[in-house]
Design an enzyme around this catalytic site. Structure first.
Site, PDB file in Angstrom:
ATOM      1  N   LYS A 132       0.834  -1.214   0.000  1.00 19.67           N
ATOM      2  CA  LYS A 132       0.000   0.000   0.000  1.00 19.67           C
ATOM      3  C   LYS A 132       0.863   1.255   0.000  1.00 19.67           C
ATOM      4  O   LYS A 132       0.483   2.275  -0.586  1.00 19.67           O
ATOM      5  CB  LYS A 132      -0.940  -0.007   1.207  1.00 19.67           C
ATOM      6  CG  LYS A 132      -1.807  -1.261   1.302  1.00 19.67           C
ATOM      7  CD  LYS A 132      -2.552  -1.572   0.006  1.00 19.67           C
ATOM      8  CE  LYS A 132      -2.868  -3.049  -0.112  1.00 19.67           C
ATOM      9  NZ  LYS A 132      -3.300  -3.465  -1.456  1.00 19.67           N
ATOM     10  N   GLU A 216      -2.190   7.899   7.988  1.00 25.00           N
ATOM     11  CA  GLU A 216      -2.950   8.781   7.087  1.00 25.00           C
ATOM     12  C   GLU A 216      -3.928   9.607   7.902  1.00 25.00           C
ATOM     13  O   GLU A 216      -4.372   9.185   8.972  1.00 25.00           O
ATOM     14  CB  GLU A 216      -3.791   7.953   6.088  1.00 25.00           C
ATOM     15  CG  GLU A 216      -3.015   7.323   4.968  1.00 25.00           C
ATOM     16  CD  GLU A 216      -3.905   6.536   4.011  1.00 25.00           C
ATOM     17  OE1 GLU A 216      -5.144   6.592   4.144  1.00 25.00           O
ATOM     18  OE2 GLU A 216      -3.352   5.860   3.141  1.00 25.00           O
ATOM     19  N   HIS A 251     -15.953  -4.860   5.778  1.00 25.69           N
ATOM     20  CA  HIS A 251     -15.124  -4.875   4.570  1.00 25.69           C
ATOM     21  C   HIS A 251     -15.612  -5.862   3.523  1.00 25.69           C
ATOM     22  O   HIS A 251     -14.902  -6.143   2.557  1.00 25.69           O
ATOM     23  CB  HIS A 251     -13.642  -5.105   4.915  1.00 25.69           C
ATOM     24  CG  HIS A 251     -13.103  -4.067   5.869  1.00 25.69           C
ATOM     25  ND1 HIS A 251     -12.883  -2.771   5.487  1.00 25.69           N
ATOM     26  CD2 HIS A 251     -12.788  -4.132   7.183  1.00 25.69           C
ATOM     27  CE1 HIS A 251     -12.445  -2.081   6.531  1.00 25.69           C
ATOM     28  NE2 HIS A 251     -12.386  -2.877   7.561  1.00 25.69           N
ATOM     29  N   ARG A 308      -7.079  -7.480 -10.271  1.00 22.60           N
ATOM     30  CA  ARG A 308      -7.817  -8.696 -10.651  1.00 22.60           C
ATOM     31  C   ARG A 308      -9.169  -8.286 -11.218  1.00 22.60           C
ATOM     32  O   ARG A 308      -9.560  -7.120 -11.117  1.00 22.60           O
ATOM     33  CB  ARG A 308      -8.069  -9.532  -9.390  1.00 22.60           C
ATOM     34  CG  ARG A 308      -8.888  -8.743  -8.370  1.00 22.60           C
ATOM     35  CD  ARG A 308      -9.350  -9.556  -7.174  1.00 22.60           C
ATOM     36  NE  ARG A 308     -10.302  -8.809  -6.366  1.00 22.60           N
ATOM     37  CZ  ARG A 308     -10.000  -7.952  -5.403  1.00 22.60           C
ATOM     38  NH1 ARG A 308      -8.730  -7.729  -5.102  1.00 22.60           N
ATOM     39  NH2 ARG A 308     -10.930  -7.307  -4.748  1.00 22.60           N
TER      40      ARG A 308
HETATM   41  C1  MV4 Z   1      -9.425   4.778   4.918  1.00 21.89           C
HETATM   42  C2  MV4 Z   1     -10.644   5.196   5.488  1.00 21.89           C
HETATM   43  C3  MV4 Z   1     -10.728   6.493   5.940  1.00 21.89           C
HETATM   44  N1  MV4 Z   1      -9.653   7.305   5.865  1.00 21.89           N
HETATM   45  N2  MV4 Z   1      -8.399   5.629   4.859  1.00 21.89           N
HETATM   46  C4  MV4 Z   1     -10.592   0.149   4.435  1.00 21.89           C
HETATM   47  C5  MV4 Z   1      -9.737  -0.975   3.933  1.00 21.89           C
HETATM   48  C6  MV4 Z   1      -8.717  -0.369   3.057  1.00 21.89           C
HETATM   49  N3  MV4 Z   1      -9.029  -0.672   1.698  1.00 21.89           N
HETATM   50  C7  MV4 Z   1      -8.771   1.102   3.334  1.00 21.89           C
HETATM   51  N4  MV4 Z   1      -9.944   1.369   4.107  1.00 21.89           N
HETATM   52  C8  MV4 Z   1     -10.241   2.612   4.539  1.00 21.89           C
HETATM   53  N5  MV4 Z   1      -9.251   3.535   4.456  1.00 21.89           N
HETATM   54  C9  MV4 Z   1      -8.517   6.857   5.336  1.00 21.89           C
HETATM   55  N6  MV4 Z   1      -7.455   7.674   5.293  1.00 21.89           N
HETATM   56  C10 MV4 Z   1     -11.691   4.277   5.536  1.00 21.89           C
HETATM   57  C11 MV4 Z   1     -11.477   2.976   5.086  1.00 21.89           C
HETATM   58  C12 MV4 Z   1     -12.608   2.092   5.200  1.00 21.89           C
HETATM   59  C13 MV4 Z   1     -13.273   1.608   4.071  1.00 21.89           C
HETATM   60  C14 MV4 Z   1     -12.878   1.911   2.786  1.00 21.89           C
HETATM   61  C15 MV4 Z   1     -13.552   1.412   1.683  1.00 21.89           C
HETATM   62  C16 MV4 Z   1     -14.668   0.595   1.872  1.00 21.89           C
HETATM   63  C17 MV4 Z   1     -15.071   0.275   3.125  1.00 21.89           C
HETATM   64  C18 MV4 Z   1     -14.394   0.767   4.248  1.00 21.89           C
HETATM   65  C19 MV4 Z   1     -14.829   0.444   5.517  1.00 21.89           C
HETATM   66  C20 MV4 Z   1     -14.167   0.918   6.610  1.00 21.89           C
HETATM   67  C21 MV4 Z   1     -13.053   1.739   6.456  1.00 21.89           C
END
Ligand code: MV4
Length: 530
Positions: A132, A216, A251, A308
């Site tokens: 990441k 972040e 998720h 993917r």
């Molecule tokens: C975040 C966020 C809020 N702020 N980053 C969730 C897993 C990974 N793909 C990154 N994720 C997130 N990153 C910042 N800076 C909130 C999430 C997140 C989320 C993102 C997409 C879809 C569902 C989610 C559920 C919880 C948190």
């Protein structure tokens, strides 16, 4: 010994026809890939474990090979064995689907080194996007907006506290090797940061064998909007539109749509350009998806790239008219994309993931044998499934059984269509998420798409606590009628008693009288027909 024998060509097999594909997957996506192969005149080879003898994906393919016991580690995850099977059975390419080996850099490389075509991005692009922090570095270099934060692992709590003060609370600690939310900690005040860092590192070490954690700014209440990208091996890379994926629980996405109510044509263009820039920076080829957070101000931030084909690809297919899996195969065979820009989306598509989880009991996985199945049909309905009557649903694999996807001219019409399709759907033998989806289609906030990534989890108690709407009860009974008409032999009693059962316990002796009336009608009708 023999001079006539030659070793395999050393050059990367980038531009050659694909004649036979080994599908290194199971369930609905294996069926989906077999269908794409069939339409392109390509032969397919299914592989199956002990748990998947006679499974739908096996019959969807032209050939099949048994690969081992039920546990994935001894079957669908044995990459070296799968490559041997592909070579032994004359395959010239491997499609990994999603999950399993699809994003393992080593497997993509091993397939290539075995002289086979990998139907996916280069191993190098998988590696670049797998980290990441490396993905953030690439995105930043490409000018793609990312969430304010670091691209290097945190040294210690002191440095974490300094950076948090700089970005402003709340902040989010994330595993560099992460994804899927593992090793993530929200920190709302300076006093919490040391212990949060410690536990994030511990979780990251356990999940990924790598305790690197970075920081972040935490974005509150955003939507999850992702951009589908197609890139060929000749330098053309096109964004083909967004998917709205905010309706998720732990998720796991539950419902996806294309387009998103939150994306205007102008924003679509900017997000598309940002996704293409990130993909190009990674040397991306084939189908891929850039995930973004979209906040209430319309600002968007690159999160990561999924290297993917994704579960939710059909909604993009329905609004663009593109067959993304066919394009994966054609790109892997060296074809050029015949377009440089995607058209605006046509109509609205919604996908509900049908899982063997019981919404009435905290989405507990449900197991059993599918004893009856009635699939919705009619205008605008698509069913991408991997089950049939007789399928045993166990605990060895993902609980997603199928996807119900609808397409209609407007979002309102698509919701009405999904509701109708869910009402027609009957799955007997295991509990499913069907009832949950029906309630979602009636939810006022969902209907306005007044949602963000936190919305569903906050909403669930109210959604599942209330009695099912009368319409839902009637729907279950209508499903029983449809099933009874389809199956006149032996199953009549079961249909009458069980066909109207829903995962929320509407059924049985405590069912409302109206339901029992419909069920009786269903039984009488099928008896009359016999
Ligand atoms: C975040 C966020 C809020 N702020 N980053 C969730 C897993 C990974 N793909 C990154 N994720 C997130 N990153 C910042 N800076 C909130 C999430 C997140 C989320 C993102 C997409 C879809 C569902 C989610 C559920 C919880 C948190």
């Amino acid at each position: 010994m023999s001079a006539a024998r030659r070793s395999a060509p050393a050059a990367a097999p980038a531009t050659r026809p694909i004649r036979r594909v080994l599908i290194a997957n199971r369930g609905e996506i294996a069926v989906r890939i077999a269908r794409a192969c069939r339409e392109l005149g390509i032969e397919s080879i299914a592989v199956y474990s002990d748990a998947d003898v006679g499974a739908p994906h096996v019959r969807a393919a032209d050939h099949s090979v048994h690969i081992g016991p039920a546990p994935a580690a001894q079957s669908y995850l044995r990459g070296d064995h799968l490559i041997e099977v592909a070579k032994a059975h004359g395959a010239d390419a491997i499609h990994p689907g999603y999950g399993f080996l699809s994003e393992r850099e080593w497997f993509a490389r091993a397939v290539r080194e075995a002289g086979l075509i990998w139907i996916g991005p280069p191993a190098e692009a998988i590696a670049a996007m797998g980290s990441k922090t490396a993905a953030r570095t690439l995105a930043i270099a490409a000018g793609t907006p990312v969430v304010p934060g670091t691209t290097e692992a945190l040294r210690d709590a002191t440095q974490a506290a300094e950076l948090a003060a700089q970005f402003g609370y709340p902040v989010l600690l994330k595993a560099a090797a992460g994804g899927g939310g593992k090793g993530m900690r929200v920190v709302r005040a300076p006093g919490e940061i040391a212990s949060a860092l410690e536990s994030a590192k511990r979780e990251a070490q356990n999940a990924f064998g790598d305790d690197a954690v970075y920081i972040e700014k935490y974005i509150e209440g955003p939507r999850h909007v992702e951009i589908q990208v197609l890139a060929d091996a000749h330098g053309t890379c096109v964004a083909v539109g967004e998917r709205e994926c905010s309706i998720q629980r732990r998720h796991q996405k539950m419902i996806e749509e294309a387009p998103s109510v939150a994306v205007s044509p102008e924003l679509r263009k900017r997000m598309g350009d940002a996704a293409v820039a990130a993909a190009k920076a990674a040397g991306y080829v084939n189908a891929g998806t850039c995930e973004f957070l979209l906040d209430a101000h319309g600002d968007f931030y690159f999160l990561e790239m999924n290297t993917r084909i994704q579960v939710e690809h059909p909604v993009t297919e329905l609004v663009t008219g593109l067959d993304l899996v066919q394009w994966q195969l054609r790109i892997a065979a060296g074809e050029k994309l015949p377009f440089a820009e995607a058209p605006e989306p046509r109509g609205w598509a919604i996908e509900c993931r049908i899982t063997s989880e019981d919404p009435a009991h905290g989405f507990l996985p449900s197991t059993g044998r599918i004893t009856a199945l009635h699939l919705p049909s009619g205008p605008g309905i698509r069913w991408d499934g991997g089950i049939e009557v007789g399928t045993t649903v166990g605990l060895s694999y993902d609980p997603m059984l199928a996807k119900l996807i609808v397409h209609a001219p407007t979002r309102e019409a698509a919701i009405a269509r999904m509701r109708r399709a869910l009402q027609e759907l009957v799955i007997e033998g295991v509990e499913t998420s069907c009832e949950f989806h029906l309630r979602m289609m009636d939810d006022p906030e969902y209907r306005r798409s007044a949602v963000d990534i936190q919305w569903l989890e906050a909403k669930l108690p109210a959604l599942l606590g209330a009695a099912p709407p009368e319409e839902t009860i009637r729907a279950a009974a209508v499903g029983a009628v449809l099933l009874a008409e389809r199956d006149r032999e032996g199953r009549v009693r079961q249909v009458a008693n069980g066909g109207a059962r829903t995962s929320l316990g509407v059924a049985g002796s405590d069912a409302p009288s109206e339901l029992r009336g419909w069920a009786r009608l269903a039984r009488d009708e099928s008896l009359r027909r016999r």
